[in-house]
Design a protein around this motif. Sequence first.
Motif, PDB file in Angstrom:
ATOM      1  N   MET A   1      47.928  37.112  67.354  1.00 47.63           N
ATOM      2  CA  MET A   1      47.370  35.871  67.873  1.00 47.63           C
ATOM      3  C   MET A   1      48.283  34.692  67.533  1.00 47.63           C
ATOM      4  N   ALA A   2      48.315  33.681  68.414  1.00 52.80           N
ATOM      5  CA  ALA A   2      49.207  32.546  68.218  1.00 52.80           C
ATOM      6  C   ALA A   2      48.835  31.757  66.966  1.00 52.80           C
ATOM      7  N   ASP A   3      47.572  31.802  66.547  1.00 56.17           N
ATOM      8  CA  ASP A   3      47.133  31.019  65.409  1.00 56.17           C
ATOM      9  C   ASP A   3      47.403  31.717  64.084  1.00 56.17           C
ATOM     10  N   ASN A   4      47.897  32.949  64.129  1.00 58.85           N
ATOM     11  CA  ASN A   4      48.234  33.662  62.906  1.00 58.85           C
ATOM     12  C   ASN A   4      49.659  33.331  62.489  1.00 58.85           C
ATOM     13  N   VAL A   5      49.829  32.932  61.229  1.00 66.13           N
ATOM     14  CA  VAL A   5      51.177  32.644  60.728  1.00 66.13           C
ATOM     15  C   VAL A   5      51.738  33.816  59.925  1.00 66.13           C
ATOM     16  N   ILE A   6      50.866  34.715  59.491  1.00 67.24           N
ATOM     17  CA  ILE A   6      51.289  35.944  58.811  1.00 67.24           C
ATOM     18  C   ILE A   6      50.507  37.106  59.399  1.00 67.24           C
ATOM     19  N   GLU A   7      51.208  38.173  59.713  1.00 69.75           N
ATOM     20  CA  GLU A   7      50.568  39.395  60.229  1.00 69.75           C
ATOM     21  C   GLU A   7      51.115  40.586  59.456  1.00 69.75           C
ATOM     22  N   VAL A   8      50.231  41.320  58.828  1.00 67.52           N
ATOM     23  CA  VAL A   8      50.602  42.464  57.996  1.00 67.52           C
ATOM     24  C   VAL A   8      49.941  43.713  58.570  1.00 67.52           C
ATOM     25  N   GLU A   9      50.737  44.755  58.794  1.00 66.37           N
ATOM     26  CA  GLU A   9      50.231  45.982  59.405  1.00 66.37           C
ATOM     27  C   GLU A   9      50.614  47.196  58.576  1.00 66.37           C
ATOM     28  N   LYS A  10      49.611  47.879  58.045  1.00 66.95           N
ATOM     29  CA  LYS A  10      49.767  49.161  57.337  1.00 66.95           C
ATOM     30  C   LYS A  10      50.889  49.121  56.309  1.00 66.95           C
ATOM     31  N   LEU A  11      50.894  48.056  55.508  1.00 60.26           N
ATOM     32  CA  LEU A  11      51.960  47.845  54.534  1.00 60.26           C
ATOM     33  C   LEU A  11      51.757  48.736  53.310  1.00 60.26           C
TER      34      LEU A  11
ATOM     35  N   ILE B   1      57.539  37.682  51.325  1.00 58.73           N
ATOM     36  CA  ILE B   1      58.652  36.728  51.426  1.00 58.73           C
ATOM     37  C   ILE B   1      60.003  37.432  51.487  1.00 58.73           C
ATOM     38  N   GLY B   2      59.990  38.760  51.590  1.00 55.44           N
ATOM     39  CA  GLY B   2      61.226  39.490  51.850  1.00 55.44           C
ATOM     40  C   GLY B   2      62.078  39.792  50.641  1.00 55.44           C
ATOM     41  N   LEU B   3      61.538  39.663  49.426  1.00 56.66           N
ATOM     42  CA  LEU B   3      62.323  39.971  48.236  1.00 56.66           C
ATOM     43  C   LEU B   3      62.502  41.467  48.043  1.00 56.66           C
TER      44      LEU B   3
ATOM     45  N   GLY C   1      56.304  35.063  62.491  1.00 54.78           N
ATOM     46  CA  GLY C   1      56.906  35.921  63.501  1.00 54.78           C
ATOM     47  C   GLY C   1      58.092  36.730  63.036  1.00 54.78           C
ATOM     48  N   ASN C   2      58.525  36.539  61.774  1.00 60.02           N
ATOM     49  CA  ASN C   2      59.740  37.201  61.293  1.00 60.02           C
ATOM     50  C   ASN C   2      59.449  38.208  60.191  1.00 60.02           C
ATOM     51  N   PRO C   3      59.996  39.433  60.292  1.00 56.24           N
ATOM     52  CA  PRO C   3      59.986  40.346  59.147  1.00 56.24           C
ATOM     53  C   PRO C   3      61.121  39.947  58.215  1.00 56.24           C
ATOM     54  N   LEU C   4      60.825  39.159  57.183  1.00 55.82           N
ATOM     55  CA  LEU C   4      61.867  38.507  56.396  1.00 55.82           C
ATOM     56  C   LEU C   4      62.821  39.491  55.733  1.00 55.82           C
TER      57      LEU C   4
ATOM     58  N   GLN D   1      68.190  32.407  56.283  1.00 59.34           N
ATOM     59  CA  GLN D   1      68.114  31.098  55.646  1.00 59.34           C
ATOM     60  C   GLN D   1      67.212  30.157  56.433  1.00 59.34           C
ATOM     61  N   GLN D   2      67.307  30.214  57.760  1.00 61.34           N
ATOM     62  CA  GLN D   2      66.461  29.360  58.592  1.00 61.34           C
ATOM     63  C   GLN D   2      64.988  29.727  58.439  1.00 61.34           C
ATOM     64  N   ALA D   3      64.709  31.036  58.357  1.00 65.27           N
ATOM     65  CA  ALA D   3      63.318  31.469  58.195  1.00 65.27           C
ATOM     66  C   ALA D   3      62.779  31.089  56.825  1.00 65.27           C
ATOM     67  N   LEU D   4      63.593  31.256  55.783  1.00 68.80           N
ATOM     68  CA  LEU D   4      63.147  30.933  54.431  1.00 68.80           C
ATOM     69  C   LEU D   4      62.919  29.442  54.252  1.00 68.80           C
TER      70      LEU D   4
END
Length: 253
Positions: A1-11, A52-54, A66-69, A78-81
């Motif tokens: 959804m456009a209103d979601n800023v984080i989406e996590v799937e089967k992590l 956060i991709g660490l 929208g980014n898998p960091l 760098q732009q995403a972070l």
Amino acid sequence: MADNVIEVEKLAARFGSRTVFQDVTFEVRRGEVFVILGGSGCGKSTLLKLLIGLIPPAEGEARVLGNPLNRLHGRPRQQALARIGVMWQQGALLGSLNLMQNVAVPLEQHTKLPREAREAVARARLGLVGLGDAATRLPAEISGGMLKRAGIARAMALDPEILFLDEPSAGLDPITSAGLDDLITTLARETGTTFVVVTHELQSILAIGDRCIMLDKDAKGMIAEGNPRELRDNATHPKVRAFFRREVLEQKA
């Protein structure tokens, strides 16, 4: 959804043969205060590091704005972070720099602003967290609560869309903790910033959380999702009910 800023799937997160958690799925909506909670050792901070991709996930995917960091590199990373901010548990301030200089560090790394402009932004961020008069003080010269506020100010230096806070109330007295809770809710309301807060502090969870997920060490995953006050009042899962009502969980024979 456009209103979601984080989406996590089967992590899933694993270290060697040890599974910390798996099948974790949730979303975070723009502008809310979202809490990741659970007991010690359940994987709260590990989940934050995955988001956060660490560290990379063992399975599944986490997309932040929208980014898998963890799969971004170089300039795109760098732009995403630059669109997120992180406050670690102890503030992680540089002891040799005063508060204004600490807050200006991300501006030095990610912008071409002149020194005067960086200092002006840093002072403004310190003002947002109630530290406008402490800009020239060193981290060793301020209290634990002020360190946390300064850490939030630095995390906000680049005007991020999402702020990640790792145990912001840990080690604080009840009055200072309540003040920090009030600051978080005020910032979320007045700036529209999305907050993702890792904590096990029950009073803070109930005070600040719009929605939450609960991780469990034994279940190796999520055991609850929803509004924390509704979970307190209506949860049927024994561990969720015990957590929110501060009850002793009966041990199986």
